[in-house]
Design an enzyme around this catalytic site. Sequence first.
Site, mmCIF file in Angstrom:
data_model
loop_
_atom_site.group_PDB
_atom_site.id
_atom_site.type_symbol
_atom_site.label_atom_id
_atom_site.label_comp_id
_atom_site.label_asym_id
_atom_site.label_seq_id
_atom_site.Cartn_x
_atom_site.Cartn_y
_atom_site.Cartn_z
ATOM 1 N N GLU A 44 0.738 -1.354 0.073
ATOM 2 C CA GLU A 44 -0.053 -0.060 0.013
ATOM 3 C C GLU A 44 1.102 1.329 0.212
ATOM 4 O OE1 GLU A 44 -3.154 2.301 2.913
ATOM 5 O OE2 GLU A 44 -2.675 -0.128 3.221
ATOM 6 N N ASP A 101 0.913 3.806 -3.159
ATOM 7 C CA ASP A 101 0.637 5.326 -2.874
ATOM 8 C C ASP A 101 1.602 6.308 -3.775
ATOM 9 O OD1 ASP A 101 -0.913 7.381 -1.477
ATOM 10 O OD2 ASP A 101 1.184 7.737 -0.790
ATOM 11 N N GLU A 123 -4.297 0.599 -3.629
ATOM 12 C CA GLU A 123 -3.049 1.128 -3.673
ATOM 13 C C GLU A 123 -1.896 0.052 -3.609
ATOM 14 O OE1 GLU A 123 -3.294 5.583 -1.513
ATOM 15 O OE2 GLU A 123 -3.346 3.791 -0.342
#
Length: 246
Positions: free
Chosen positions: A61, A65, A136
Site C-alpha cells: 500500500e 501510493d 494502492e
Amino acid sequence: MKGSDKALKIGADFKYDAVEAILMRQGVMIEERKLLKQVFTHDSYLGDTHEVDAKSNEELEFLGDAVLNLVVSEQLYDLGVQTEGRLTKLRSSLVNNQRLAAIASDLGLGSHLLLSQGEIENGGERNEKILSGCFEALVGALYIDQEYKQASKFVHAVLLVDAKQMIEERLDVDSKSDLNQYCQRLSKAVPEYRTLSQAGPDHARVFEVAVYLADREVGCGHGSSKQQAEKEAAKDALSRISGGPA
C-alpha cells in the site's frame, strides 16, 4: 466457529483465478501468486490466523501510493495543469480514499479481501479505508511484478480514463479560490469582479463579468448567471497570469 478458524478457512479458499480474471479484464497480470495474495491480506487477518510467512498489504500500500501519485502527476503535467498548488489539489481529488474505494468496489476487489472475523462482521469488504488500501497495494504489486509501465497502464485504465473531463470540472469549481490564492502570493491584492453587461430574456440571461487586480482587468467571462460568469473570468485570469491554459 471461532474467528481465527473462520479466517483460516477464507485464506485457504482465496480465489486466485477470480482475482486474476479481474486483472486480465484491465489488460494486466501479477505472475507471483504469493504477491497477489498479499495485495488482499489485511493486517487484521494475520492477527487472527498467525499464518506462517504471510505478509499484510501495508508495505505494498505504501509503495502503491507513491507509484499512484507519480502516474497521476505525470498525467496532470501532460494535460498542461500549471502551478504547484493547483497540481496538488487536483491530484488529491483524483486519488482520495473515497474515489479509490469506489473504483476498488466497482472492480470487485472487496469480496476477495482476507479479513479477520471482526472486520468481516463490521463490513470490512465495504470499508472505504480498507478498499482504498487494497487498491494502492494492487498498484504497488503491479510495480514490483511487472514494473512501472504495467502499473501505469492499470492506473490509466481504471482511474484516469476520464481524467481530462474531471480536471476541467474541478478547475471550474476551484477557479475563483485558485485565483484568490495566486493573487495573494503574487501581490497581496484581492481580485474584484465587475458585471460589465447582461443581455437576453429572463429565461436565457447572459452575463459578462470582468475580474480586476489593482484596477487592471486580468480576465473576462460569460455565463448564464453572475456566479458562472465570475468563474469563467477567474479561469481566464489564471490562464493569462500563469502564461498557460487553465
